[in-house]
Design a protein around this motif. Sequence first.
Motif, PDB file in Angstrom:
ATOM      1  N   ALA A   1       0.844  -1.207   0.000  1.00 22.69           N
ATOM      2  CA  ALA A   1       0.000   0.000   0.000  1.00 22.69           C
ATOM      3  C   ALA A   1       0.876   1.252   0.000  1.00 22.69           C
ATOM      4  N   ALA A   2       1.979   1.212   0.752  1.00 26.60           N
ATOM      5  CA  ALA A   2       2.887   2.367   0.777  1.00 26.60           C
ATOM      6  C   ALA A   2       3.510   2.581  -0.597  1.00 26.60           C
ATOM      7  N   LEU A   3       3.959   1.501  -1.215  1.00 21.97           N
ATOM      8  CA  LEU A   3       4.627   1.623  -2.514  1.00 21.97           C
ATOM      9  C   LEU A   3       3.659   2.099  -3.589  1.00 21.97           C
ATOM     10  N   GLN A   4       2.439   1.588  -3.529  1.00 23.92           N
ATOM     11  CA  GLN A   4       1.423   2.038  -4.493  1.00 23.92           C
ATOM     12  C   GLN A   4       1.161   3.540  -4.300  1.00 23.92           C
ATOM     13  N   GLY A   5       1.029   3.962  -3.067  1.00 26.47           N
ATOM     14  CA  GLY A   5       0.793   5.383  -2.775  1.00 26.47           C
ATOM     15  C   GLY A   5       1.960   6.245  -3.225  1.00 26.47           C
ATOM     16  N   ILE A   6       3.170   5.786  -2.950  1.00 23.26           N
ATOM     17  CA  ILE A   6       4.377   6.533  -3.354  1.00 23.26           C
ATOM     18  C   ILE A   6       4.414   6.672  -4.873  1.00 23.26           C
TER      19      ILE A   6
ATOM     20  N   ALA B   1      -1.787 -13.487   1.156  1.00 23.19           N
ATOM     21  CA  ALA B   1      -2.579 -12.669   2.094  1.00 23.19           C
ATOM     22  C   ALA B   1      -4.069 -12.770   1.748  1.00 23.19           C
ATOM     23  N   LEU B   2      -4.388 -12.704   0.446  1.00 18.43           N
ATOM     24  CA  LEU B   2      -5.799 -12.783   0.031  1.00 18.43           C
ATOM     25  C   LEU B   2      -6.386 -14.152   0.388  1.00 18.43           C
TER      26      LEU B   2
ATOM     27  N   PRO C   1      -9.775  -5.334   0.557  1.00 17.69           N
ATOM     28  CA  PRO C   1     -10.048  -4.727  -0.752  1.00 17.69           C
ATOM     29  C   PRO C   1      -8.843  -4.038  -1.381  1.00 17.69           C
ATOM     30  N   THR C   2      -8.071  -3.316  -0.612  1.00 18.06           N
ATOM     31  CA  THR C   2      -6.906  -2.614  -1.175  1.00 18.06           C
ATOM     32  C   THR C   2      -5.846  -3.619  -1.618  1.00 18.06           C
ATOM     33  N   THR C   3      -5.670  -4.655  -0.819  1.00 17.93           N
ATOM     34  CA  THR C   3      -4.700  -5.711  -1.165  1.00 17.93           C
ATOM     35  C   THR C   3      -5.080  -6.340  -2.503  1.00 17.93           C
ATOM     36  N   GLY C   4      -6.394  -6.573  -2.710  1.00 20.07           N
ATOM     37  CA  GLY C   4      -6.860  -7.177  -3.958  1.00 20.07           C
ATOM     38  C   GLY C   4      -6.559  -6.286  -5.148  1.00 20.07           C
TER      39      GLY C   4
END
Length: 294
Positions: A181-186, A245-246, A257-260
């Motif tokens: 999530a951090a990498l996607q946001g970055i 994880a899923l 949901p974000t992981t998916g």
Amino acid sequence: MSKTIGFIGLGIMGKPMARNLINAGYPLVVYNRTASKAEELVAMGARQANSPQAVAQDSEIIITMVSDSPEVEQVILGSSGVIFGAKPGSIVVDMSSISPIVTQRIAAELAKKNVAMLDAPVSGGEIGAVQGTLSIMAGGDEAIFNEVKPVLETMGKSVVRVGSVGAGGVAKLSNQIIVAAALQGISEALVLAQKAGVDLSLVYEAIKGGMAGGRTLDMKTPKIMARNFDPGFKIDLHIKDLKNALQAGKALGVPLPTTGLIHELFSACSAQGNGQKDHSVVFTLIEQMAGIAG
Ligand code: NAP
């Protein structure tokens, strides 16, 4: 006299971790599927074995550091696997990031031979492996953990037992959700700044001390700005972690949901032929989505 350690899997992470064990004075027996990757360690004094079984025959603690659940099953339970060589009373420590359910299955098989197992996945990346500063999250019997802890401390600066066998893997899945999530946001933030014509290095300088600051930003932003997507951490391995994880989320009834969504975006990078590149390559996918050639 130090215990003899067996080390199986000398990839980006395994090789520097094994190097730190040699530097700490442990006698080491190593195995890697691609034998040539062991040369540097042999030059440092390690002995090379020709199978995981042969590693286990000569070791009291056997560490595995391979890719995913099927590979760990293969080197431990498969033909010429650890289980056929391990002595009763020896300890298997799987430091790969795999499904906690598979970990528990392997541990049950090893227990039949009176061989204990810890799962002890790591966080901290290649740099952490090289510097011996990994965060290690372990699961397993407390007495076994205490016995192995000094060995783990040669590879990590934080070594925490989080519960029974499989719990280390659960902690690692949690870690991987947060990093993804951090990498996607970055990546999204940097593409936004880039398209707005703002200097990325100044954006990084301006935000790194604030709430957005942190290890993922510090480790990945310089690589992204240099357009250096050599691994590091291969995005195919991160896709594997998000898949695990899923699956765990489904089994436990926890929607992720974000992981998916990130699993799908990372998978698109792999489909573009970038699976062996660093996970920060997702930045280039967001560039393309933003109409930037890259
Ligand atoms: P890597 O460089 O791709 O190395 C994978 C290792 O597994 C290699 O030694 C490979 O042998 C071996 N292997 C793969 N399939 C095998 C099989 N069927 N039988 C025997 N050996 C097999 O991966 P890595 O980056 O070191 O990652 C290892 C583990 O650590 C993964 O679970 C990963 O998710 C986790 N991890 C990685 C990082 C990171 O930043 N890289 C950080 C934390 C955790 P060959 O040399 O013959 O291919």
